[in-house]
Design an enzyme around this catalytic site. Structure first.
Site, PDB file in Angstrom:
ATOM      1  N   GLY A  37      -0.472   1.267   4.483  1.00 53.63           N
ATOM      2  CA  GLY A  37      -1.237   1.509   6.048  1.00 53.63           C
ATOM      3  C   GLY A  37      -2.687   0.176   6.153  1.00 53.63           C
ATOM      4  O   GLY A  37      -2.654  -0.541   5.248  1.00 53.63           O
ATOM      5  N   SER A  38      -3.265  -0.200   6.988  1.00 50.91           N
ATOM      6  CA  SER A  38      -3.873  -0.603   7.440  1.00 50.91           C
ATOM      7  C   SER A  38      -5.135  -0.546   6.378  1.00 50.91           C
ATOM      8  O   SER A  38      -5.612  -0.938   5.799  1.00 50.91           O
ATOM      9  CB  SER A  38      -4.272  -1.407   8.492  1.00 50.91           C
ATOM     10  OG  SER A  38      -4.885   0.206   9.195  1.00 50.91           O
ATOM     11  N   LYS A  75       1.839  11.736   8.188  1.00 51.68           N
ATOM     12  CA  LYS A  75       1.459  10.147   7.511  1.00 51.68           C
ATOM     13  C   LYS A  75       2.959   9.679   7.864  1.00 51.68           C
ATOM     14  O   LYS A  75       3.935  11.311   8.179  1.00 51.68           O
ATOM     15  CB  LYS A  75       1.035  10.602   5.654  1.00 51.68           C
ATOM     16  CG  LYS A  75      -0.226  10.721   5.703  1.00 51.68           C
ATOM     17  CD  LYS A  75       0.185  10.768   3.877  1.00 51.68           C
ATOM     18  CE  LYS A  75       0.725   9.470   3.281  1.00 51.68           C
ATOM     19  NZ  LYS A  75      -0.592   8.485   3.619  1.00 51.68           N
ATOM     20  N   GLY A 105       3.921   4.463   9.472  1.00 55.75           N
ATOM     21  CA  GLY A 105       4.341   2.949   8.977  1.00 55.75           C
ATOM     22  C   GLY A 105       5.325   3.326   8.139  1.00 55.75           C
ATOM     23  O   GLY A 105       6.513   2.060   7.696  1.00 55.75           O
ATOM     24  N   GLU A 136       5.663   7.755  -0.420  1.00 52.57           N
ATOM     25  CA  GLU A 136       4.291   8.598  -0.124  1.00 52.57           C
ATOM     26  C   GLU A 136       3.529   9.566  -0.796  1.00 52.57           C
ATOM     27  O   GLU A 136       2.887   9.967  -1.530  1.00 52.57           O
ATOM     28  CB  GLU A 136       3.103   8.282   1.250  1.00 52.57           C
ATOM     29  CG  GLU A 136       2.813   6.940   1.843  1.00 52.57           C
ATOM     30  CD  GLU A 136       2.799   7.222   3.156  1.00 52.57           C
ATOM     31  OE1 GLU A 136       1.961   6.119   3.352  1.00 52.57           O
ATOM     32  OE2 GLU A 136       2.798   7.459   4.147  1.00 52.57           O
TER      33      GLU A 136
END
Length: 249
Positions: free
Chosen positions: A36-37, A104, A107, A113
């Site tokens: 992610g970003s 979560k 993405g 994850e």
């Protein structure tokens, strides 16, 4: 397309949160690299330290995108193996509540994850101010689903009130988005989640769901930027400034 001021501000917050996480990375650590970003900012900053010779660490990435970024910035990568444990995993979240329950998977990397997070001694969340919420549910809950099982999974999730939607490519709306494992992604719109434990138990029993995006009791702490301050959030504890800590909270 130019970024809006709000987008620019949130990106600055993400960089700030990632920078705060760097203070707890130590020589010799095996680090889980999130997706992610915000996690990308952390990976980039970590790579700068590694290339400068200031840190000697190894990592494993939670997605192919993060793996490629880690290679680009010079982070040595470790392949999965039996007995592998991570000293620290730094990852983002789409939503986090005061008990550090997370959504979560925005993405599409929720499976890897969760694998890396549960193989870690410490999971640290890094997030901008928009991600901390009083209650989970505004952000759609992602699922990773075996393609063969998709029709029945959609029926089962709909029966739970989840209003499931198969994730499509934003650039090509006729194309379905697949995970790194080549599974399909489904976004569920339950609305406010009043009993996350019950929902997690219901979802994991549906055949064909590989993983869901509820991360419950996994994160140890979160670094959230609020009004240009980095706060440490922990379940059942009042927020504290990150600057108050020299070691992992």
């Amino acid at each position: 397309m130019a970024s809006t001021p709000n987008t620019d501000h949130l990106d600055q917050e993400k960089q700030h949160a990632a920078r705060a996480a760097m203070r707890w990375v130590r020589d010799g650590m095996l680090v889980g690299l999130g997706t992610g970003s915000t996690a990308a900012h952390f990976i980039t900053q970590l790579g700068e330290k590694v290339r400068a010779g200031e840190l000697r660490i190894q990592g494993t990435a939670t997605s192919l995108a993060s793996e490629n970024l880690a290679r680009q910035v010079g982070i040595p990568l470790v392949e999965p193996r039996r007995g592998l444990r991570f000293d620290l995993t730094v990852d983002g979240a789409d939503e986090l509540d005061p008990q550090l329950n997370l959504i979560k998977g925005g993405g599409g990397a929720l499976l890897r994850e969760k694998i890396i997070a549960t193989a870690s001694d410490y999971m640290l969340v890094v997030a901008d101010s928009s991600k901390a919420v009083a209650q989970l549910g505004k952000f759609p809950l992602p699922l990773e689903v075996v393609p063969f099982a998709l029709p029945w999974v959609l029926d089962a999730v709909a029966a739970l009130g989840g209003n499931p939607v198969v994730r499509m490519d934003r650039q090509d709306p006729s194309k379905q988005v697949l995970s790194d494992q080549k599974n399909q992604l489904v976004d569920c719109h339950f609305g406010q989640l009043n009993d996350v434990q019950k929902l997690a138990s219901q979802l994991i029993t549906i055949p064909g769901i590989v993983e869901h995006g509820l991360f419950l009791g996994i994160a140890k702490a979160a670094l959230v930027v609020r009004e240009d301050r980095v706060e440490v959030l922990r379940a059942g504890v009042e927020p504290q400034l990150a600057s108050d800590f020299t070691e992992l909270p």
